[in-house]
Scaffold this motif. Structure first.
Motif, PDB file in Angstrom:
ATOM      1  N   ALA A 204      22.877  68.074   9.445  1.00 22.73           N
ATOM      2  CA  ALA A 204      24.009  67.229   9.830  1.00 22.73           C
ATOM      3  C   ALA A 204      24.927  66.967   8.649  1.00 22.73           C
ATOM      4  O   ALA A 204      26.154  66.936   8.785  1.00 22.73           O
ATOM      5  CB  ALA A 204      23.496  65.904  10.396  1.00 22.73           C
ATOM      6  N   ASN A 205      24.345  66.801   7.469  1.00 27.47           N
ATOM      7  CA  ASN A 205      25.125  66.527   6.257  1.00 27.47           C
ATOM      8  C   ASN A 205      25.916  67.729   5.777  1.00 27.47           C
ATOM      9  O   ASN A 205      26.763  67.593   4.888  1.00 27.47           O
ATOM     10  CB  ASN A 205      24.194  66.066   5.127  1.00 27.47           C
ATOM     11  N   ARG A 206      25.639  68.903   6.333  1.00 23.15           N
ATOM     12  CA  ARG A 206      26.379  70.125   5.963  1.00 23.15           C
ATOM     13  C   ARG A 206      27.185  70.671   7.150  1.00 23.15           C
ATOM     14  O   ARG A 206      27.608  71.825   7.128  1.00 23.15           O
ATOM     15  CB  ARG A 206      25.400  71.196   5.479  1.00 23.15           C
ATOM     16  N   ASP A 207      27.404  69.846   8.142  1.00 22.26           N
ATOM     17  CA  ASP A 207      28.112  70.274   9.350  1.00 22.26           C
ATOM     18  C   ASP A 207      29.620  70.265   9.088  1.00 22.26           C
ATOM     19  O   ASP A 207      30.210  69.211   8.818  1.00 22.26           O
ATOM     20  CB  ASP A 207      27.761  69.327  10.496  1.00 22.26           C
ATOM     21  N   SER A 208      30.251  71.429   9.200  1.00 23.05           N
ATOM     22  CA  SER A 208      31.691  71.534   8.909  1.00 23.05           C
ATOM     23  C   SER A 208      32.546  70.781   9.920  1.00 23.05           C
ATOM     24  O   SER A 208      33.710  70.470   9.640  1.00 23.05           O
ATOM     25  CB  SER A 208      32.114  73.009   8.873  1.00 23.05           C
ATOM     26  N   ALA A 209      31.980  70.467  11.093  1.00 23.42           N
ATOM     27  CA  ALA A 209      32.732  69.677  12.070  1.00 23.42           C
ATOM     28  C   ALA A 209      32.909  68.239  11.595  1.00 23.42           C
ATOM     29  O   ALA A 209      33.814  67.537  12.057  1.00 23.42           O
ATOM     30  CB  ALA A 209      32.013  69.702  13.418  1.00 23.42           C
ATOM     31  N   GLN A 210      32.079  67.794  10.665  1.00 18.25           N
ATOM     32  CA  GLN A 210      32.156  66.437  10.135  1.00 18.25           C
ATOM     33  C   GLN A 210      32.658  66.406   8.695  1.00 18.25           C
ATOM     34  O   GLN A 210      33.376  65.495   8.294  1.00 18.25           O
ATOM     35  CB  GLN A 210      30.769  65.785  10.191  1.00 18.25           C
ATOM     36  N   PHE A 211      32.298  67.429   7.916  1.00 17.39           N
ATOM     37  CA  PHE A 211      32.617  67.441   6.489  1.00 17.39           C
ATOM     38  C   PHE A 211      33.413  68.693   6.139  1.00 17.39           C
ATOM     39  O   PHE A 211      32.863  69.797   6.184  1.00 17.39           O
ATOM     40  CB  PHE A 211      31.334  67.411   5.648  1.00 17.39           C
ATOM     41  N   PRO A 212      34.687  68.566   5.791  1.00 17.10           N
ATOM     42  CA  PRO A 212      35.446  69.729   5.330  1.00 17.10           C
ATOM     43  C   PRO A 212      34.769  70.347   4.103  1.00 17.10           C
ATOM     44  O   PRO A 212      34.291  69.632   3.223  1.00 17.10           O
ATOM     45  CB  PRO A 212      36.812  69.134   4.969  1.00 17.10           C
ATOM     46  N   GLU A 213      34.710  71.671   4.079  1.00 13.89           N
ATOM     47  CA  GLU A 213      34.047  72.387   2.980  1.00 13.89           C
ATOM     48  C   GLU A 213      32.691  71.756   2.661  1.00 13.89           C
ATOM     49  O   GLU A 213      32.451  71.250   1.566  1.00 13.89           O
ATOM     50  CB  GLU A 213      34.928  72.398   1.729  1.00 13.89           C
ATOM     51  N   PRO A 214      31.779  71.770   3.614  1.00 17.35           N
ATOM     52  CA  PRO A 214      30.528  71.009   3.466  1.00 17.35           C
ATOM     53  C   PRO A 214      29.627  71.494   2.334  1.00 17.35           C
ATOM     54  O   PRO A 214      28.791  70.720   1.853  1.00 17.35           O
ATOM     55  CB  PRO A 214      29.842  71.201   4.820  1.00 17.35           C
ATOM     56  N   ASP A 215      29.782  72.735   1.902  1.00 13.18           N
ATOM     57  CA  ASP A 215      28.922  73.244   0.843  1.00 13.18           C
ATOM     58  C   ASP A 215      29.526  73.026  -0.546  1.00 13.18           C
ATOM     59  O   ASP A 215      28.977  73.510  -1.541  1.00 13.18           O
ATOM     60  CB  ASP A 215      28.640  74.731   1.060  1.00 13.18           C
ATOM     61  N   ARG A 216      30.626  72.301  -0.608  1.00 11.73           N
ATOM     62  CA  ARG A 216      31.247  71.966  -1.899  1.00 11.73           C
ATOM     63  C   ARG A 216      30.821  70.566  -2.306  1.00 11.73           C
ATOM     64  O   ARG A 216      30.916  69.623  -1.530  1.00 11.73           O
ATOM     65  CB  ARG A 216      32.775  72.040  -1.789  1.00 11.73           C
ATOM     66  N   PHE A 217      30.350  70.427  -3.540  1.00 12.75           N
ATOM     67  CA  PHE A 217      29.981  69.124  -4.091  1.00 12.75           C
ATOM     68  C   PHE A 217      31.247  68.436  -4.571  1.00 12.75           C
ATOM     69  O   PHE A 217      31.932  68.926  -5.468  1.00 12.75           O
ATOM     70  CB  PHE A 217      28.992  69.300  -5.247  1.00 12.75           C
ATOM     71  N   ASP A 218      31.588  67.308  -3.952  1.00 10.54           N
ATOM     72  CA  ASP A 218      32.861  66.632  -4.217  1.00 10.54           C
ATOM     73  C   ASP A 218      32.628  65.135  -4.354  1.00 10.54           C
ATOM     74  O   ASP A 218      32.410  64.430  -3.365  1.00 10.54           O
ATOM     75  CB  ASP A 218      33.836  66.922  -3.071  1.00 10.54           C
ATOM     76  N   ILE A 219      32.669  64.646  -5.586  1.00 13.35           N
ATOM     77  CA  ILE A 219      32.406  63.217  -5.819  1.00 13.35           C
ATOM     78  C   ILE A 219      33.531  62.333  -5.313  1.00 13.35           C
ATOM     79  O   ILE A 219      33.405  61.098  -5.321  1.00 13.35           O
ATOM     80  CB  ILE A 219      32.125  62.931  -7.309  1.00 13.35           C
ATOM     81  N   HIS A 220      34.636  62.942  -4.855  1.00 12.71           N
ATOM     82  CA  HIS A 220      35.756  62.171  -4.298  1.00 12.71           C
ATOM     83  C   HIS A 220      35.764  62.210  -2.769  1.00 12.71           C
ATOM     84  O   HIS A 220      36.724  61.729  -2.154  1.00 12.71           O
ATOM     85  CB  HIS A 220      37.085  62.711  -4.829  1.00 12.71           C
ATOM     86  N   ARG A 221      34.734  62.771  -2.171  1.00 13.20           N
ATOM     87  CA  ARG A 221      34.721  62.948  -0.717  1.00 13.20           C
ATOM     88  C   ARG A 221      34.844  61.592  -0.012  1.00 13.20           C
ATOM     89  O   ARG A 221      34.093  60.664  -0.282  1.00 13.20           O
ATOM     90  CB  ARG A 221      33.432  63.650  -0.282  1.00 13.20           C
TER      91      ARG A 221
END
Length: 406
Positions: free
Chosen positions: A317-334
């Motif tokens: 769920a935490n890597r679902d692109s429907a919820q998180f744009p570019e889910p496999d990118r580590f982004d501390i500003h997400r």
């Protein structure tokens, strides 16, 4: 639809292999039936959020799926993670009286002191093993002191956690059978007896620790009995410390892979809370939760009967692109970052504020002490099986201190 065959995994898959399995399953079908184990697996954020938000339809009581065992039954009397309303609310309200936000926030100074003492113990070494030196002892010392149990017993606590939570010696995708329950029951019996002894001591001679406050807690004339307190204290001791251990180690792994983020946080520690949320999303310590259907329900186009076990892959769920744009990118500003690593709704993790506080303080001190922290490339790193827990068992790091000012 049957799920992707998990039997093709190696016995100790890498975290990347685990993520690849999740991605393939999620893209194949977000709701799948695992025929061998006879449970349903959910991989999409929206479906999992729906399940976690509806405790009436999706129960946390999974007792029908595991053999009856007296030691587990004793522990589960106070384990409100496995309870449904109204009993869940009554017990959580009682526990919340003792485990308040003020109690947690007041621990900040002590967390900083312990962190500095542990790192002072490393001395001027340019390489140390992060889990043994800091990530494990820090939360165990904090929780042991909070509960009022001996910090000196922390090696025993680690043995309990490794046996009861990590499931290293068995297939973590399988349900426990009677033999597995009995093996774990030996450790659980030891832990139950240890905690009951301390609870009874506090009932006879109250102090100002958390166990004493749990003994005194009262809602509508109801108090916790000793056996109910065992479940909560055991849960806090085990899941509480192992979550922070995993979080600190996972943060260092993420920052090692993304040095620009490390430098940004070193320059501006106020960004650490958001960075910690991204670490939780990117490497969820506990990759899955479970629920039971109480009625026939449709999820993701699949009709699921009542009394079916659902395995909710939080890490997916935490890597679902429907919820998180570019889910496999580590982004501390997400932002927003609606990860599900601490659960959701009535079962949102009670210890989440403490884990976040411990991680923030520990990481701030680490980044302030060392101008670089790198995972050692020529030493042995050890990891738990990510299907059971995404966490380092052993994480050697190379560090460089800031030059002393004149």
């Amino acid at each position: 639809m049957s799920t992707t065959d998990v039997t093709v995994q190696p016995s100790r898959p890498t975290f990347d292999a685990f993520l690849s399995w999740l991605r393939a399953a999620r893209e194949s079908s977000p709701v799948q039936y695992e025929e061998k184990q006879r449970y349903w697996q959910l991989f999409g954020h929206a479906d999992i959020l729906r399940v976690l938000s509806d405790p009436a339809t999706f129960s946390s009581d999974l007792s029908m799926f595991v053999p009856s065992q007296p030691d587990f039954e004793l522990f589960n009397r106070g384990n409100f993670v496995r309870m449904d309303p109204p009993k869940h609310k009554k017990l959580r309200d009682l526990v919340s009286q003792a485990f308040t936000p003020r109690v947690v926030s007041a621990l900040g100074l002590r967390i900083a002191t312990i962190t500095n003492e542990l790192l002072d113990g490393v001395g001027d070494e340019e390489r140390f093993e992060l889990v043994g030196a800091l990530a494990y002892p820090l939360p165990v010392i904090v929780i042991a002191e909070l509960l009022g149990i001996p910090v000196a017993d922390r090696d025993v606590f680690r043995k309990w956690a490794d046996t009861l939570l990590s499931r290293e010696e068995q297939d973590p995708t399988s349900l426990p059978d009677a033999a597995a329950m009995e093996r774990s029951a030996l450790i659980l019996r030891e832990m139950n007896g240890y905690l009951l002894s301390h609870i009874r001591q506090r009932r006879a001679r109250p102090s100002d620790d958390l166990i004493s406050r749990l003994v005194r807690a009262e809602v509508d004339g109801h108090r916790l009995d000793d056996e109910e307190i065992v479940g909560f204290v055991g849960l806090l001791l085990l899941a509480g410390h192992i979550t922070t251990t995993a979080l600190v180690g996972n943060a260092i792994l993420c920052l090692d892979e993304h040095p620009a983020a490390a430098e940004e946080l070193r320059a501006d520690p106020t960004k650490l809370p958001a960075a910690i949320e991204e670490v939780l999303r990117y490497r969820a310590p506990f990759p899955r939760l479970a629920r039971r259907t109480t009625a026939e329900v449709e999820i993701g186009g699949q009709r699921i009967p009542a009394d079916q076990l659902l395995v909710l892959w939080i890490a997916s769920a935490n890597r679902d692109s429907a919820q998180f744009p570019e889910p496999d990118r580590f982004d501390i500003h997400r932002k927003p970052n609606q990860h599900l690593s601490f659960g959701h709704s009535i079962h949102f993790c009670l210890g989440a504020p403490l884990a976040r506080l411990e991680a923030r303080i520990a990481l701030e001190i680490l980044l302030d002490r060392y101008r670089s922290i790198a995972v050692a490339r020529d030493d042995r790193c050890e990891f738990h099986n990510p299907f059971a827990m995404a966490s380092a068992r052993r994480l050697p790091v190379d560090v460089l201190r800031f030059a002393a000012s004149a």
